[in-house]
Design an enzyme around this catalytic site. Structure first.
Site, PDB file in Angstrom:
ATOM      1  N   THR A  27       0.861  -1.187   0.000  1.00 21.83           N
ATOM      2  CA  THR A  27       0.000   0.000   0.000  1.00 21.83           C
ATOM      3  C   THR A  27       0.896   1.235   0.000  1.00 21.83           C
ATOM      4  O   THR A  27       1.703   1.406   0.914  1.00 21.83           O
ATOM      5  CB  THR A  27      -0.920   0.014   1.234  1.00 21.83           C
ATOM      6  OG1 THR A  27      -1.635  -1.218   1.306  1.00 21.83           O
ATOM      7  CG2 THR A  27      -1.912   1.156   1.149  1.00 21.83           C
ATOM      8  N   LYS A 139       4.216  -8.947   3.496  1.00 20.98           N
ATOM      9  CA  LYS A 139       2.821  -8.525   3.600  1.00 20.98           C
ATOM     10  C   LYS A 139       1.977  -9.453   2.734  1.00 20.98           C
ATOM     11  O   LYS A 139       1.547  -9.097   1.634  1.00 20.98           O
ATOM     12  CB  LYS A 139       2.692  -7.063   3.168  1.00 20.98           C
ATOM     13  CG  LYS A 139       1.521  -6.344   3.817  1.00 20.98           C
ATOM     14  CD  LYS A 139       1.674  -4.846   3.717  1.00 20.98           C
ATOM     15  CE  LYS A 139       0.573  -4.143   4.505  1.00 20.98           C
ATOM     16  NZ  LYS A 139       0.706  -2.681   4.430  1.00 20.98           N
ATOM     17  N   GLU A 172       4.394  -5.026  16.657  1.00 20.76           N
ATOM     18  CA  GLU A 172       3.995  -3.912  15.801  1.00 20.76           C
ATOM     19  C   GLU A 172       2.674  -3.366  16.305  1.00 20.76           C
ATOM     20  O   GLU A 172       2.232  -3.692  17.415  1.00 20.76           O
ATOM     21  CB  GLU A 172       3.855  -4.394  14.354  1.00 20.76           C
ATOM     22  CG  GLU A 172       2.844  -5.528  14.175  1.00 20.76           C
ATOM     23  CD  GLU A 172       2.849  -6.123  12.774  1.00 20.76           C
ATOM     24  OE1 GLU A 172       3.708  -5.747  11.968  1.00 20.76           O
ATOM     25  OE2 GLU A 172       1.976  -6.972  12.509  1.00 20.76           O
TER      26      GLU A 172
END
Length: 270
Positions: A27, A139, A172
């Site tokens: 993204t 990802k 995270e």
């Protein structure tokens, strides 16, 4: 939305992205028609495909499509998905053809600007990330853990969630990486067993190294973050935000945020 270079919004139900979450994505922020960190996002996709053994990706065509979609945009979010495509029976990759390219645009999140001023409120997520060295860092499309993390976050008054792994180690946030400062030392969690090695995380670590600031990659529990003097979160869109609160701990320092935000401004000026 573009699928394999054609403007359409329908994906074949037999595509392995639908069947198994068999793919990866990135993204990126678009500013004045430019994809910020374009080379880093392309590298992320290449690494993801390599780790997942996805071949037959037309990288030249993908890059052209990304540029073409971004060029008319003043400010937007560009999401790029690569699926293994169609073919194979069950889990087998045998018979799979060319990978599927899926590109889409979304409005840029305007609330990030306000959070740069007010700071982010974090809450500890009850969802722990499974540890898997095989998939850690990339990802991939299997985001069910993040979906559940977000569902719990939406039930709170916090802006983001601090996420641990199944061993109780800080990894995270729901959709961001994090750094913290204790005195003059800077730290970030290891993502070798779980989590995403974000493009902004990589960029900021490289910038700190160039400026002579050591960033220590550590595997620690939540108490270490609670003991920090300052916490900052980051992703490709934010790009960095200061944290004001975690549980009952308040953070008031901004020196690390100022340093990292200045690095982001350098990136945007290139």
């Amino acid at each position: 939305m573009w699928i394999n270079g054609r403007e359409q919004a329908t994906l074949f139900a037999g595509d392995r992205a639908v069947q198994f979450g068999d793919g990866c994505f990135t993204t990126a922020a678009v500013n004045n028609g430019r994809i910020l960190q374009l080379s880093a996002h392309m590298q992320r996709l290449r690494e993801g495909c390599q780790r997942l053994l996805i071949g037959q990706v037309d990288w030249l065509q993908l890059g052209q499509e990304m540029q073409q979609l971004a060029e008319p945009q003043q400010q937007a979010v560009l999401k790029v998905i690569i699926s293994r495509g169609q073919g194979g029976r069950g889990y087998s990759m045998t018979g799979c053809g060319e990978a599927t390219r899926i590109l889409s645009l979304a409005p840029y999140p305007q609330h990030y600007q306000a959070l740069r001023s007010t700071g982010v409120k974090l809450t500890l997520s009850p969802i722990a990330l499974a540890r898997s060295r095989l998939l850690a860092g990339i990802k991939h499309l299997n985001r069910l853990e993040q979906v559940l993390i977000r569902a719990h976050l939406d039930q709170s008054d916090a802006d983001e969630a601090l996420v641990l792994d199944t061993e109780g180690r800080v990894v995270e946030c729901c959709a961001a990486n994090l750094f913290w400062r204790k005195g003059g030392q800077v730290f970030t969690p290891s993502v070798e067993q779980a989590g995403v090695d974000g493009t902004m995380r990589r960029y900021l670590m490289a910038q700190m190294m160039q400026s002579g600031q050591t960033c220590h990659v550590v595997s620690v529990g939540k108490d270490v973050v609670l003991d920090a003097d300052e916490v900052v979160i980051c992703n490709a869109l934010m790009p960095v935000l200061p944290v004001r609160e975690l549980d009952d701990k308040r953070y008031t320092g901004r020196s690390l945020f100022d340093l990292l935000y200045a690095s982001c401004n350098k990136m945007e000026a290139k």
